[in-house]
Structures are given as structure tokens and as C-alpha cells.
Design an enzyme around this catalytic site. Structure first.
Site, PDB file in Angstrom:
ATOM      1  N   PHE A 121      43.621  13.172   0.920  1.00 58.45           N
ATOM      2  CA  PHE A 121      44.646  12.490   1.704  1.00 58.45           C
ATOM      3  C   PHE A 121      45.405  13.537   2.504  1.00 58.45           C
ATOM      4  CE2 PHE A 121      47.302   8.478   1.740  1.00 58.45           C
ATOM      5  CZ  PHE A 121      46.219   7.624   1.831  1.00 58.45           C
ATOM      6  N   GLN A 235      60.359   7.154   7.274  1.00 58.54           N
ATOM      7  CA  GLN A 235      58.980   7.509   7.629  1.00 58.54           C
ATOM      8  C   GLN A 235      58.298   6.423   8.474  1.00 58.54           C
ATOM      9  OE1 GLN A 235      55.708   7.840   4.554  1.00 58.54           O
ATOM     10  NE2 GLN A 235      55.519   9.858   5.463  1.00 58.54           N
ATOM     11  N   HIS A 237      54.680   5.292   9.747  1.00 58.05           N
ATOM     12  CA  HIS A 237      53.241   5.475   9.594  1.00 58.05           C
ATOM     13  C   HIS A 237      52.634   5.344  10.987  1.00 58.05           C
ATOM     14  CE1 HIS A 237      49.114   4.935   8.326  1.00 58.05           C
ATOM     15  NE2 HIS A 237      49.460   5.228   7.090  1.00 58.05           N
ATOM     16  N   LEU A 251      49.811  -2.537   7.918  1.00 60.47           N
ATOM     17  CA  LEU A 251      49.233  -1.209   7.858  1.00 60.47           C
ATOM     18  C   LEU A 251      47.743  -1.164   8.200  1.00 60.47           C
ATOM     19  CD1 LEU A 251      50.517   1.510   7.123  1.00 60.47           C
ATOM     20  CD2 LEU A 251      49.434   1.284   4.882  1.00 60.47           C
ATOM     21  N   GLU A 254      45.109   5.057   6.746  1.00 56.10           N
ATOM     22  CA  GLU A 254      44.774   6.391   7.242  1.00 56.10           C
ATOM     23  C   GLU A 254      43.272   6.652   7.100  1.00 56.10           C
ATOM     24  OE1 GLU A 254      48.088   8.952   6.253  1.00 56.10           O
ATOM     25  OE2 GLU A 254      46.738  10.627   5.933  1.00 56.10           O
ATOM     26  N   ARG A 285      51.362  12.716   9.416  1.00 58.66           N
ATOM     27  CA  ARG A 285      51.809  11.397   9.868  1.00 58.66           C
ATOM     28  C   ARG A 285      52.883  11.471  10.955  1.00 58.66           C
ATOM     29  NH1 ARG A 285      52.252   7.798   4.287  1.00 58.66           N
ATOM     30  NH2 ARG A 285      50.018   7.522   4.036  1.00 58.66           N
ATOM     31  N   HIS A 350      57.530   2.619   7.411  1.00 59.59           N
ATOM     32  CA  HIS A 350      56.700   2.594   6.211  1.00 59.59           C
ATOM     33  C   HIS A 350      57.466   2.912   4.935  1.00 59.59           C
ATOM     34  CE1 HIS A 350      52.918   2.526   4.204  1.00 59.59           C
ATOM     35  NE2 HIS A 350      52.944   3.795   3.854  1.00 59.59           N
ATOM     36  N   ARG A 385      57.501  12.101   3.291  1.00 57.59           N
ATOM     37  CA  ARG A 385      56.769  11.843   2.060  1.00 57.59           C
ATOM     38  C   ARG A 385      55.279  12.053   2.260  1.00 57.59           C
ATOM     39  NH1 ARG A 385      53.891   7.739  -0.132  1.00 57.59           N
ATOM     40  NH2 ARG A 385      54.458   6.167   1.411  1.00 57.59           N
TER      41      ARG A 385
END
Lengths: 591, 247
Positions: A121, A235, A237, A251, A254, A285, A350, A385
Site C-alpha cells: 500500500f 485527508q 483521497h 471511493l 487505490e 495521496r 476521506h 494518515r
């Protein structure tokens, strides 16, 4: 005497997502009498939407991983305003918490040799996320739900909390709530409260957040004197759905970019080559979100204001195998076959990194008896994050909050008393929206708030814009004083929306105030009038308090890492990565 | 003037009620839940509906659209508009109504508490292979929307809630029974308390499942077989028991 339902507990947990359920399991397992209050049904909390996984450095695939490397990655991504002690505890304890889930019945995807599978990730040095396909959050919440119902915990589903009561000494004494099904009030007398009510992404639009994310717990705590921290850190996304309107913000994992998806602007340019020639589409991000935003702003956006994401070159077989959820989602909701055509994406709100300031080990706020865990709390994630760190956060700090609240209750010398006059006040306040004639519609106030936040406190911020937004927010707050509803008390969503809007309005101002104070750009917080990350701001967190209707903001020094942790950053590369390289070199030399 | 669509939405509670028409401006790609939200914001703020994620992950917005149990967040309006059929939205029929589209599903949560939990035969970490957990993971996809409970005629028409846990909990029991690391024995419970015998395999539950879980074929029928083995084939039953407790 008060003529309302009254209940008594040692610990009341507000919120039934991952953090709340893990806290309840811990406190009740240690012998506290525990209730969980949730405004939804059990198992529906926003945790259920988490897809990617739980970051825990087992090293099942990459043996050089370890807590130090996870620590390094998390601090670096948080731009070093995280609470190092929380990061240390998290990275050390996460693997144990995941195994605990496995022993409670969670079924993670497996490696070929029968261990828990881990996926790569963004900004994690190694393959680290324990996962179940793209539905890890559901596995986590279901496992905790199935555990909690076997313990002696009372679950109050669809019970909405509106106020925290303190005793004369300022200790937690109770909560005011109402049953949504028939509207009747309930007073919870309790020695300790654990807030696990999640974030407040729904004050923005678009957002990937579910209905619940209105910051109720943080707002209630702030009203009774708890401190908020890093509120400016919100945050985005990079990839949310854009079209059709109803799905805007949902969403787009990713994983699409991870599997080779490419971003293009309306002119067909692969613009990430320009913004980050090295990492391109797989940049962090905040960088990708800002890049898409800039392209749209420069007039190179797609028809509905986004960027094109294209994965057709991978072929239908591959896409359907690797991204079945995305294939379904676009086909069903957007009439787009992502194996044949590109699709529009744009940034979506997000996660809220800011929240209640807590003791790193005890999850305790500055109010005696008041605890907070998960997205409601602050400190682990700093300015940005890392994907996969929120599910682990829920487990590690949910458990710690449950332990600490239980200890606190054991050591309480006397039972805190709720002031009945305050309960009566709250009853009147809660019913007021029914008495206002022809007032403001709470749904439309909510929409207006979303416009203000997304316009003035979005991805891109500047002093003058923030000031303008704050002024509009003040006007909206004045209008919101006169929110009104009609209809019955039983299951009345309009009435319910009033309290959510009040929570969001309170926290919205803290976002503006934090954003104005942080005169630099760091992680998710991007100020066009202060585009650089400045060392002096890297040493402070902004802490806010609320007294008599006024916000007070002060800088607090970021806790300094002890030498043994600070040393991890000396090489400028993650410890595990360094060890892996040394081993590699060693092997090459012996050849 | 924007194109509009008329939704007939049930308004009422345990004392009764009726469908009321609401005219909603049509937007491209609109789902029924979007329309219900528009009605709440502009015409009927007290219209009761449950929802959380609006992305088919949480299973909150279960209701019946033109008689079919569905998630409101996944039901496109244009499929009705195209065919020119009116849209009727009603609460799930199997559960007692609270208000409008919201029903009292608490029975499901009471059932959930009765199920004997996972009993690990050894401490984690487990050594488990993907092929051994594929089936368990299928059942764990469940979003607990309770549409399968709504459509199950044992519960819907015959009101046998006292005797049968319903498809959702057959899947839950199957997931425990088929977990390679589980040491529990629930076969007696599945027969006596959970009432697997009540299911007569009409497959309706699997048809409405938004997660496409093969509840009847993969959960209920194997559970019925285990019960049959235990109670009507003592030799095979013994063998199976031996297998289950072997190291």
C-alpha cells in the site's frame, strides 16, 4: 425526581465501530458493567466501508519488515507532527491485535504457506496490510460484533447521544440520549465514557464517508472542556467517483492505480509525469489529490470536473480478476464498463486526522473519566494518515481505552452525581426544534455547510479564503440557531439531523481556526499563501478549547522522540529497507 | 423543466398507513435512495429510512421496491422510468414496522446472540490455506441486510421465527461449522434450536442476496446433510465426529 428512563453503568461506550466494540470487549472482559450506544444498528458503522487492510508488520512476505520500519513509515507520512509514543505503541501492538481477531473468528486471505496474506500500500516500505479481498473493514467489525454479543455488554442500537454530563468536580457523570424508534429519553449514569464516534467527513461534499460521520462525540466532548488537536488536517483521497451525481465521492480504491491504472487530463496528457516523474500515479495521496485538483482548476478537467482514470490496457480478464468490486460498482451505478472505457475520478474527503487530544497510552482526554479512541481521537496519524493504519488504530487504542477506563472506574473514590437541572435543560434543548415555527430546514443547513467547507477549507486553502469561509460559517451558525422540525418523535430523521448539524457546525469552525493558524503547507494541509513546509511548525500541534461559546487556540510542542527512536531516522531510509539492502549486498559479495 | 419521476412511498407506522406520491426531479444515474433523500430534504423531513454507506457495504437501506426486496442504494430509478412503470417503495414485510421504510429488525440480533461462537482448536496464528477458507469467506461477505430473512417464506408467510433462525443465520452457522480451526459442535443446535429442517429449499434467499452468496446450495443444504448424517446415519456421523476432533 426525573421521570425518564435511567440506566447505570461503569463504562458507557458511544459508537459501535471498530474502536467502540474493541473498547467494550476489553472493559467488560475485565469486569466493568458496560453499555454500547450507537445511533445506527450494530454492525453498520463506517468501519464496514474500509477496504484495503490492517497495517501490521508481521513480515509474512517480507521478512525484513518490523515495528521499527512501520514506525518510520508512519512518522514520515505524518510529517512528524504525530505523537511518537502512539505510533510506537501502535506499530508494536498491531500484529498482536490482528492475531486476536483471527482467534475470534476473522478469516484473512492467506499466503501460499498458510499465513495471513499481506498487501502493499502507498508509502508502506513492505507488503504489510492484512486483508480480506477489498472488504477488510467488514471482516473486522463483524468479528468484533460476533465477539461482543457473547460478552455481558448491553447494546443500545439506534440510541442517539446528545450531551455529556460532568459532576461538580468536573468528572464524567452521565450522558443524555434518546431512543430513535419512539423518541423517548434516557439518562445514562456512568463513571466513565469512551467516545468512539468516528470522524466528521460529512461536513464536506463530496465525501467517501457514511451517514454516521458527523463528529458527534468530538463535539460533545469539546462542549464540556475536552481539547481538540490538529483540526486543520483533513485527508482527501485522490480518487472518488464523479458521475453520476448520486455516486459522487464514493471511493475508487487505490488498487486501480496499483494494478496499473493511468491518470489523464481532458487534453489526454498523463499529467502525473509532470507532478511526480518518479512515483507518477502511485505518488502519495496528498500529492495525487492536489495534482488532479490543479488540472481541473487549470481548465483541463473532465466533463464533470475530474480526471480520467484508464485501466483498459490491462484487458478485461485481468481487470475482472483483480478489481471485481470496482468493475461491479461502475457497471451497476455508472453504466461504465471499466474494461472498455476510461472513467472520471476526483478527490473526495476521506478521513479526519485531527480530533480529541488524548494521553498516548491511556486514550484519556483532559476531562476525568472521558476517553476517546479511533478517528475521534488524534495523534497517531499526524498531518497525513497512511492507508491501513486506521483499522489498526481502532484495535490498538480501542483496547487501550477499554483498559484505562476500567482502571479509572476501579479507582474512583465516589460516584459522580448528575445534576438534574442540567438534564431538564437538555430535555428542553433537545425538544426545541419542534417549537420553532417556520425555522430553518436542517437538511438544507447541512448542504450549505458542505458548500462552505468544500469551497473554503478544501484541498487548497489560503488566509483570505479561510477568513471568508469563517465569516460565512458564522452566518450559517446564526441561521442554524433556528432549525426547526415537525412530525412525530418516533423515528424522525429531520430531528436527528438537527443534532448532527450542530456537531458539525461546532467542529467546522475549529477546522477553519486550525487552518488559519498553521501558516505553512504540511501533509494534507495545503496553503497557497504559505506553500512551504516550515521547520518551526513541525514542532507544534495546534490545540483548541471551547469556553462560553469562544474558541481558544494554542500551540503545544510536539512530543520529542527519545534518542533510540530518533536514531531510526539517521540513515534517511527505513531500518528494514536498510537491512534488506545490506543483506542483498552481503549476498552479492559472497557470490 | 427537469424530468421528474413519481415515487409512491409508504408512510405509516404500527397503526397503519398508505403509499403517498412524491414527485422527484430525475438526475442521471439516480438510485431510489437518492430520491428518498431528496424527498426528505424538500418535501417530508420526517420520512423515516435507514441508511449508512450508500455504497452497498453496510446493508442498512433494505426495503421492497415494486414488491422485490432490495437495497435502495443499489436500485437504479431509470430501470423503472425506461419501462414506464410506477415506483412503489415499501418497508420489508417480514419485520414489524417502526415508521415508513424502517422496520424493527431486533429479532435478528436476538438470534445472533444465541449462536455458539467460534471456538479455536489452537491459539492463533493459524496455518490455513486459501482453498480451505474460500467457502467460509463466501459466507463472511454477508452485509446483514436481512433481505434473505425478509423473503424467506418460513418467516414471511408462516411466521416461524420461534422455530427457524432464517437463511442469514444458516450462513453464519455454516461459516462456523466449515471453519477448519473451529472445535465447536453445533449440529444438535442447528437441528433443534436453529431449525434447519424448516427450510424447504426454495432458493429465494440466494436470489435476493446482494452479495450473491449461495445460501441454499452452499450453506443450508450442507447443514441439512450434517444433521441427516448425525441423526439418521450413525456410522457416518461417528466418522464425521472423529474427523472433526482429530488433530
Amino acid at each position: 425526581m426525573l421521570d425518564i428512563e435511567t440506566r447505570e453503568y461503569d463504562v458507557v461506550v458511544v459508537g459501535a465501530g471498530g474502536a467502540g466494540l474493541r473498547a467494550a470487549i476489553e472493559a467488560s472482559g475485565r469486569g466493568s458493567r458496560v453499555a454500547v450506544l450507537t445511533k445506527s444498528l450494530l454492525g453498520k458503522a463506517h468501519t464496514v466501508m474500509a477496504e484495503g487492510g490492517i497495517a501490521a508488520s508481521f513480515g509474512n512476505l517480507d521478512p525484513y519488515d518490523g515495528w521499527e520500519t512501520h514506525f518510520y513509515d508512519t512518522m514520515k507520512s505524518g510529517h512528524f507532527i504525530n505523537n511518537y509514543r502512539m505510533v510506537e505503541l501502535y506499530t508494536k501492538e498491531a500484529p498482536e491485535r490482528v492475531l486476536e481477531l483471527e482467534s475470534w473468528g476473522a478469516v484473512f486471505d492467506r499466503t501460499e504457506d498458510g499465513k495471513i496474506m499481506q498487501r502493499p500500500f502507498g508509502a508502506h516500505s513492505f507488503r504489510r496490510l492484512a486483508h480480506v479481498g477489498d472488504r477488510t473493514g467488514k471482516e473486522l467489525i463483524r468479528t468484533l460484533q460476533q465477539k461482543v454479543v457473547t460478552q455481558n455488554v448491553d447494546i443500545f442500537a439506534e440510541v442517539t447521544t446528545t450531551r455529556i454530563f460532568l459532576d461538580r468536580q468536573g468528572r464524567v457523570a452521565g450522558l443524555f440520549a434518546y431512543h430513535r424508534d419512539d423518541g423517548h429519553f434516557v439518562l445514562f449514569k456512568t463513571r466513565a465514557i469512551i467516545l468512539a464516534t468516528g470522524g466528521w467527513g460529512r461536513m464536506y461534499k463530496p465525501t467517501s464517508n457514511s451517514w454516521e460521520c458527523t463528529g458527534d462525540g468530538a463535539a460533545m466532548a469539546f462542549r464540556v472542556g475536552a481539547e481538540l488537536q490538529d483540526m486543520e488536517m483533513v485527508q482527501f483521497h485522490p480518487t472518488g467517483m464523479v458521475w453520476p451525481p448520486g455516486v459522487r465521492g464514493i471511493l475508487v480504491t487505490e488498487g486501480v492505480r496499483g494494478e496499473g491504472g493511468l491518470l489523464y487530463n481532458a487534453e489526454g496528457e498523463r499529467f502525473m509525469l509532470r507532478y511526480d516523474p518518479e512515483k507518477k500515479e502511485l505518488s502519495s495521496r496528498d500529492v495525487v489529490a492536489r495534482s488532479i485538483y490543479r488540472e481541473v482548476k487549470a481548465g483541463r478537467g473532465t466533463p464533470h470536473g475530474g480526471a480520467w482514470l484508464d485501466i483498459t490496457h490491462k484487458g478485461p480478464e485481468y481487470i475482472k480478476r483483480k478489481l471485481p468490486g470496482m468493475y461491479e460498482q461502475f457497471k451497476k451505478l455508472a453504466d461504465v464498463d471499466i474494461t472498455k472505457e476510461r472513467f472520471e475520478v476526483a478527490p473526495t474527503v476521506h478521513y479526519t486526522m485531527g480530533g480529541l487530544r488524548v494521553h498516548p497510552e491511556l486514550a484519556a482526554t483532559n476531562v476525568p473519566g472521558l476517553y476517546a479512541a479511533g478517528e475521534t481521537a488524534c495523534g497517531l496519524h499526524g498531518a497525513n494518515r497512511l492507508g491501513g493504519n486506521s483499522l489498526g488504530d481502532l484495535l490498538v487504542f480501542g483496547r487501550r481505552a477499554g483498559m484505562a477506563a476500567h482502571e479509572y472506574v476501579q479507582n474512583l473514590a465516589s460516584l459522580p452525581e448528575v445534576d438534574e437541572a442540567e438534564v431538564r435543560d437538555e430535555m428542553r434543548r433537545v425538544l426545541r426544534p419542534f417549537e420553532v415555527e417556520g425555522g430553518e430546514n436542517p437538511y438544507l443547513i447541512h448542504e450549505a455547510l458542505q458548500t462552505i467547507m468544500s469551497t473554503y477549507a478544501g484541498i487548497e486553502r489560503s488566509g483570505p479564503e479561510l477568513e471568508k469561509g469563517l465569516a460565512e460559517l458564522e452566518e450559517l451558525k446564526a441561521r442554524a440557531e433556528r432549525m426547526s422540525v415537525d412530525g412525530p418523535l418516533h423515528f424522525n430523521p429531520g430531528w436527528h439531523t438537527v443534532f448532527e448539524v450542530q456537531s458539525m457546525l461546532l467542529l467546522a469552525e475549529a477546522i477553519f481556526r486550525g487552518a488559519l493558524e498553521r501558516k505553512e503547507s504540511r501533509g494534507a494541509h495545503w496553503r497557497t499563501d504559505y506553500p512551504e513546509e516550515l521547520p518551526e511548525y513541525g514542532r507544534v500541534n495546534f490545540v483548541q478549547t471551547y469556553e462560553d461559546g469562544r474558541y481558544h487556540i494554542r500551540p503545544e510542542p510536539v512530543p520529542e522522540m527519545p534518542p533510540e527512536l530518533a536514531r531510526l531516522f539517521e540513515a534517511g531510509v527505513a531500518p528494514g529497507v536498510l537491512r534488506a539492502r545490506q543483506a542483498q549486498n552481503g549476498r552479492e559479495e559472497t557470490k | 423543466m427537469a424530468e421528474t419521476v413519481t415515487l409512491w412511498v409508504y408512510r405509516g407506522d404500527q397503526h397503519g398507513g398508505e403509499e403517498k406520491p412524491y414527485e422527484v426531479p430525475l438526475m442521471p444515474g439516480m438510485v431510489v435512495l437518492d430520491a428518498v433523500h431528496w424527498i426528505q430534504a424538500h418535501l417530508a423531513p420526517d420520512l423515516a429510512v435507514r441508511w449508512n454507506c450508500k455504497a452497498a457495504h453496510c446493508g442498512s437501506c433494505s426495503a421492497e421496491v415494486n414488491g422485490r426486496p432490495r437495497l435502495l442504494c443499489k436500485t437504479r430509478l431509470d430501470e423503472f422510468v425506461k419501462e414506464g412503470v410506477p415506483v412503489h417503495v415499501r418497508p420489508m414485510k417480514t419485520f414489524p414496522i417502526i415508521k415508513d421504510l424502517v422496520t424493527d429488525v431486533s429479532w435478528n440480533y436476538r438470534v445472533m446472540r444465541q449462536i455458539p461462537p467460534f471456538q479455536p482448536r489452537e491459539p492463533a496464528p493459524f496455518t490455513l490455506y486459501q482453498r480451505d477458507v474460500d467457502r467460509v469467506q463466501e459466507f463472511r461477505r454477508c452485509i446483514e441486510c436481512f433481505l434473505c430473512q425478509d423473503v424467506c417464506h418460513v418467516l414471511r408467510e408462516h411466521h416461524e421465527q420461534e422455530h427457524y433462525f432464517g437463511p442469514r443465520f444458516m450462513a453464519r452457522l455454516a461459516e462456523l461449522e466449515m471453519h477448519p480451526m473451529d472445535a465447536g459442535d453445533r449440529v444438535g443446535f442447528i437441528r433443534e434450536t436453529a431449525g434447519v429442517g424448516w427450510c424447504n429449499i426454495t432458493h429465494c434467499c440466494a436470489e435476493v442476496c446482494p452479495e450473491a452468496i449461495e445460501i441454499t446450495n452452499n450453506a443450508i443444504i450442507p447443514l441439512k446433510e450434517r444433521v441427516a448424517d448425525r441423526y439418521w446415519d450413525p456410522i457416518r456421523g461417528l466418522f464425521r465426529r472423529f474427523q472433526k476432533t482429530a488433530p
